[in-house]
Design an enzyme around this catalytic site. Structure first.
Site, short mmCIF file in Angstrom:
data_model
loop_
_atom_site.label_atom_id
_atom_site.label_comp_id
_atom_site.label_asym_id
_atom_site.label_seq_id
_atom_site.Cartn_x
_atom_site.Cartn_y
_atom_site.Cartn_z
CE1 TYR B 38 -11.04 -17.28 23.30
CE2 TYR B 38 -10.31 -18.52 25.22
CZ TYR B 38 -10.40 -18.37 23.85
OH TYR B 38 -9.84 -19.32 23.03
CE LYS B 94 -1.78 2.59 2.08
NZ LYS B 94 -1.34 3.40 0.93
CD GLU B 136 -0.03 0.21 -0.06
OE1 GLU B 136 -1.27 0.23 0.09
OE2 GLU B 136 0.64 1.20 -0.35
CG ASP B 137 4.04 -1.02 -2.00
OD1 ASP B 137 3.51 -0.12 -2.67
OD2 ASP B 137 4.73 -0.81 -1.00
CG ASP B 162 0.60 1.07 -4.78
OD1 ASP B 162 1.34 1.84 -4.17
OD2 ASP B 162 0.36 -0.09 -4.37
N GLY B 196 1.94 3.18 -15.78
CA GLY B 196 1.96 2.17 -14.73
C GLY B 196 0.65 2.15 -13.98
CB ALA B 197 -0.20 0.71 -10.69
CG ASN B 298 7.23 10.99 -4.38
OD1 ASN B 298 7.47 12.19 -4.38
ND2 ASN B 298 6.05 10.49 -4.05
CG ASN B 329 -1.10 7.24 -1.79
OD1 ASN B 329 -0.39 7.90 -1.06
ND2 ASN B 329 -0.75 6.07 -2.27
#
Lengths: 161, 442
Positions: B38, B94, B136-137, B162, B196-197, B298, B329
């Site tokens: 520091y 994650k 994400e999501d 995703d 979808g994605a 899922n 994934n």
């Protein structure tokens, strides 16, 4: 596949009508004030409206893009008098729709150019196009075809919440 | 079954107070060392980065190894829009996998972003602190807009797991499945159920890999996607990617639903909604010889694997670890980021993603692929450094690496970093600094 641009006849009606209805549903996406009538009523009104236009070639222009018997594009314009301004007559495009898979290959531009030529023959020296203000794709298309914003149309409900 | 995991997760998350923490990685011999780590020492490092620009920050800080796990919590797991706070445990999970399997320091970062612009701004604002961003999501189609705009704007890799993680694992599995049935990606008819994605990205990846879009048929809840569907203009305005695929795919102009789509098809990739019963046995029976069926929903696949097999499927994959051929994934993202970070990549290109898929497929092939082994399992630890090496080498080849690396260099490097991270955790547990919990998993 060749696409032929020509003036519409009554034989084109069922397919042509379908394209106009698609356009109306697309317009409805942009503003609640462009919400369309219930389907069967909409179809009836639109049919009458197109019929009038096809039958009166002096006052209207209805162009179709014909791909081997399949109608893939439509453009309908009114020939209107301009009371206060010169030039005195304008061709006013209200309906213009090209099927998705025929887009992005210059067909729209060709139709506009052909419409301009035919409207000029009917005495209109100005071409005007009307479309939902939020339709950015249309804004880009007409700008590229050398149109510019001329008038704004603003709207609201007469009774405010 | 799931209830047991729910109960344990609740109890242990509370017991440990979350799943990750920050631990210094330098020795501190005494408080005097703060003068190095520091002030005043750190001022020199700061000056150095100011002179050297952004690239120097990768040399002198943790930036080279750090990733933001960025979300607005708008589509979390199958739970829907739970909001940023409720997404935090998922992002922590994650981050834990990032560290454990990739040696990557990932920071959970749920943000209160209302729309695409705010989400894009969030990404832009945090860029200086990270070597990469893992989205994400995020709900579709928002996630496509955010990914595209951030990929364009940022000088660090941006990845939406995703979409890309699932698509990469799917491609890896498909590469080997096609080898087993002796078919070529250029000739096969592929049906994607669920638009979808993940399946949209999968479609684009398959096209990039050589699949003929005209032989692909996409099916969503409104039926087969085709160029004349009534909702196409709405898609053009709201979801340009789906619109684009509607125009490119389905050269035969099939209409109808899943049944009609599957008639005569070679490959089914379903990523739609939990089954069973979404895909029917008799539909599989109407597919071409040696059908390949990926049912990836899922927690329950669109069709049970044994049902698909009974109906004639030659190869079946799901998203689950308790069946063979798990398309997951987690096989992808830790390694892709490991490789991209080590090469100090400016982006993760589609080609880097394909390189990861090919490496996954090669790894399994070297071990002997069979109907029930088309893709490595999560236990096959050594696949991760190999994938990282393939990604870093491709980044170097494509000129997006700030620090060019050969496959061999990154293989050594990634092996070291990933085993370091595994060993560190082990020693913390063995030393009693992280308490072991009893029972539960049996």
């Amino acid at each position: 596949m060749s696409v032929n641009i020509r003036e519409a006849t009554m034989d084109d009606m069922p397919q042509l009508l379908d394209l106009v209805l698609r356009l109306k549903r697309l317009n409805a996406e942009f503003d609640p004030l462009l919400k369309t009538l219930p389907d069967d009523e909409l179809r009836k009104v639109a049919e009458e409206y197109i019929k009038t236009a096809i039958e009166d070639r002096a006052r209207y222009l209805v162009l179709v893009a014909d791909a081997d018997g399949k109608i893939v594009g439509v453009l309908k314009a009114d020939v209107r008098n301009r009371i206060f301004y010169v030039p005195r007559k304008e061709g006013y495009i209200i309906e213009f729709y090209v099927m998705p898979e025929y887009r992005r290959r210059g067909l729209g531009r060709t139709m506009i150019d052909e419409a301009a030529r035919l409207l000029r023959e009917r005495g209109a020296d100005v071409i005007v196009a009307e479309f939902p203000a939020l339709n950015q794709i249309a804004v880009n298309f007409y700008s590229k075809a050398d149109f510019r914003p001329l008038l704004y149309i603003y709207a609201r409900e007469s009774q405010q919440p | 079954m799931a209830e047991k995991w729910y109960e344990l997760a609740l109890r242990l998350s509370k017991f440990y107070g979350g799943k990750i923490m920050v631990v210094p990685k330098v020795p501190i011999r005494g408080l005097k060392d703060f003068a190095i780590w520091y002030t005043p020492g750190v001022a020199a490092v700061s000056e150095k980065i100011k002179e050297g620009g952004a690239d120097a920050s990768f040399e002198y800080t943790w930036r080279w190894n750090s990733v933001a796990v960025l979300t607005d919590g708008s589509r979390v797991l199958g739970l829907g829009n739970v909001g940023p706070e409720a997404s935090l445990p998922v992002m922590e999970g994650k981050a834990l996998i990032f560290k454990y399997l990739g040696g990557v320091d990932a920071v959970p970062l749920p943000v209160r972003a209302m729309d695409v612009d705010e989400m894009v701004n969030a990404g832009k604002m945090v860029e200086p602190a990270f070597g990469g961003i893992n989205l994400e999501d995020i709900e579709s189609p928002k996630c496509f807009h955010v990914l595209e705009r951030l990929r364009e704007a940022l000088q660090i890799p941006v990845w939406h797991d995703d979409q890309q993680g699932t698509a990469t694992a799917t491609l890896a599995g498909l590469i080997n499945a096609l080898k087993i049935v002796g078919k070529n990606i250029r000739d096969v008819g592929i049906v994607l159920v669920g638009v979808g994605a993940s399946n949209i990205r999968t479609a684009y990846m398959l096209i990039k890999y050589g699949a003929d879009p005209r032989n692909m048929v996409l099916v969503d809840s409104a039926g087969i996607l085709h160029a004349e569907r009534e909702d196409l203009d709405k898609l053009m305005l709201e979801h340009p990617w789906k619109y684009d695929l509607a125009l490119k795919t389905n050269g035969e102009r099939k209409r109808g639903g899943i049944r009609e789509a599957l008639n005569g098809a070679d490959v089914l990739i379903a990523a739609s909604r939990p089954g069973p019963g979404i895909i029917r046995k008799e539909w599989i029976a109407n597919m071409n010889k040696d059908p390949i069926v990926f049912a990836l929903a899922n927690p329950v696949p669109e069709i049970w694997p044994w049902e698909a097999k009974e109906a004639g499927a030659r190869i079946v994959a799901t998203g689950r670890s308790d069946f063979p051929n798990q398309i997951n994934n987690s096989l992808v993202f830790p390694a892709v980021f490991r490789g991209a970070l080590d090469a100090r990549a400016r982006a993760i290109t589609d080609e880097m993603t394909i390189a990861a898929a090919e490496e996954l497929a090669n790894y399994a092939e070297e071990r002997g692929i069979r109907e029930d082994y088309i893709i490595p399992t999560m236990e096959e630890w050594d696949v991760f450094p190999r994938e990282a090496a393939a990604v870093a080498a491709k980044a170097t080849e494509q000129g997006v690496a700030r620090r060019p690396l050969t496959y061999k260099e990154e293989l050594r490097n990634a092996t070291e970093l990933i085993s370091l991270s595994l060993n560190m955790l082990r020693s913390l547990v063995e030393g009693g600094f992280i308490k072991m919990f009893n029972g539960g998993i049996d």
